[in-house]
Design an enzyme around this catalytic site. Structure first.
Site, PDB file in Angstrom:
ATOM      1  N   ASP A 195     -10.877   3.267   4.156  1.00 57.51           N
ATOM      2  CA  ASP A 195     -11.310   1.870   4.060  1.00 57.51           C
ATOM      3  C   ASP A 195     -12.838   1.772   3.991  1.00 57.51           C
ATOM      4  OD1 ASP A 195      -9.167   0.122   3.816  1.00 57.51           O
ATOM      5  OD2 ASP A 195      -8.714   0.174   5.967  1.00 57.51           O
ATOM      6  N   GLN A 229      -4.336  -1.240   9.619  1.00 55.92           N
ATOM      7  CA  GLN A 229      -4.321  -2.604   9.072  1.00 55.92           C
ATOM      8  C   GLN A 229      -4.964  -3.578  10.065  1.00 55.92           C
ATOM      9  OE1 GLN A 229      -3.078  -3.370   5.883  1.00 55.92           O
ATOM     10  NE2 GLN A 229      -3.992  -5.359   6.272  1.00 55.92           N
ATOM     11  N   LYS A 252       0.843  -1.202   0.000  1.00 54.60           N
ATOM     12  CA  LYS A 252       0.000   0.000   0.000  1.00 54.60           C
ATOM     13  C   LYS A 252       0.877   1.251   0.000  1.00 54.60           C
ATOM     14  CE  LYS A 252      -3.861  -2.296   2.285  1.00 54.60           C
ATOM     15  NZ  LYS A 252      -4.589  -2.578   3.520  1.00 54.60           N
TER      16      LYS A 252
END
Ligand code: NDP
Length: 293
Positions: free
Chosen positions: A121, A98, A54
């Site tokens: 997200d 994460q 990422k």
């Protein structure tokens, strides 16, 4: 008939190009550089690989990448303080934490602590509500990528019978909402669903997000259907070695004989997920800077 393989790598490369163009326009015209903060707690090897990918791709499209690595014993309070700091940092437009998190940290508390406008997200309750209410918000990256692949492949999805297998908050449920927004007739299946094979035979679109290798068999597929395989399962190579290969939730070798189009694993949905994260970060940046009333 042999199905067309949907090339997620190529679609993701195209999307990253479009993101890079938006980034350079923001920098040239508004002197704004989108910034993404990625927080990793602990040293799970798979999470380390995901987060490094990422960060690398964030930099490749010209955005600023802010990495935060925290030890596995980090307290929930300490993580929430860092999120609060990033919420107020004007150079950071997107924040991701994460998952999974270590046991002492409640992921719901963490997700809710991220400012909804920086929640790239798309997991914050306000973004979940926006998706369900058909309002503008940040959409979870994996279902967003699946929807893009479907629209690239099929065009207008109106009236199609869509089966989503899996009802998780990060894939199955938002996927079903997005297909509903595209005017599909949506069925959501889960571990208690009866006659999954029959439901599959009726579907023009199948999105499998389960985590069971080759759950969906070739003779479950309606001829010509479009299949999106989200599953990522590590299985032994059965060649006497200790190495693994990745397979999806759909039996690719069987399904490819009946379907119209299918995503491979790897190289299908996976690459689109990170590209959509980058797209969400640019969108979040625009909303926080040039589109703010
Ligand atoms: P979860 O474990 O959170 O959800 C799995 C879902 O599958 C649940 O809703 C479960 O039902 C359902 N399920 C389990 N067994 C069956 C069955 N026999 N028949 C029908 N449904 C069943 O997983 P995620 O949604 O997080 O992920 C799903 C898969 O997608 C995983 O392989 C994951 O690695 C992969 N993934 C890939 C991504 C990518 O970028 N390509 C991103 C995210 C995930 P119930 O609710 O009843 O338990």
């Amino acid at each position: 008939m042999t199905a067309k393989t949907i090339d997620g790598k190529a679609a993701a490369a195209e999307l990253r190009k479009r993101v890079a163009k938006q980034v350079s326009e923001l920098r040239a015209n508004y002197d704004v550089q989108p910034g993404l903060a990625a927080i990793l707690v602990g040293d799970d090897p798979a999470s380390q690989v995901y987060i490094r990918n990422k960060e690398r791709q964030t930099e490749e499209v010209g955005m600023a990448s802010v990495g935060r690595r925290l030890p596995a014993e980090t307290s929930e309070g300490a993580l929430l303080s860092i999120i609060e700091e990033l919420n107020h940092d004007p150079t950071v437009h997107g924040i991701l934490v994460q998952l999974p998190l270590p046991k002492q940290i409640k992921s719901e508390a963490v997700i809710s602590a991220i400012s909804a406008e920086k929640d790239v997200d798309g997991f914050h309750p306000m973004n979940v509500a926006a998706l369900s209410n058909g309002k503008d918000g940040l959409v979870p990256c994996t279902p967003m990528g699946c929807t893009m692949l479907l629209k690239d492949q099929i065009g207008d999805l109106t009236g199609m019978e869509a089966l989503v297998i899996g009802r998780s908050n990060i894939v199955g449920k938002p996927m079903a909402q997005l297909l509903l927004a595209e005017n599909c007739t949506v069925t959501i299946a889960h571990s208690r669903t009866r006659d999954l094979d029959q439901k599959c035979r009726n579907a023009d679109i199948v999105v499998a997000a389960v985590g069971i290798p080759k759950l969906v068999k070739g003779d479950w597929i309606k001829p010509g259907a479009t299949l999106i395989d989200v599953g990522i399962n590590r299985v032994s190579k059965n060649d006497g070695s200790t190495t693994y290969r990745l397979v999806g939730d759909i039996d690719y070798e069987e399904a490819v004989q009946a379907a119209g189009a299918i995503t491979p694993v790897p190289g299908g949905v996976g690459p689109m997920t990170i590209a959509c994260l980058l797209q969400n970060t640019v969108a979040a940046c625009k909303r926080q800077t040039i589109l703010r009333d």
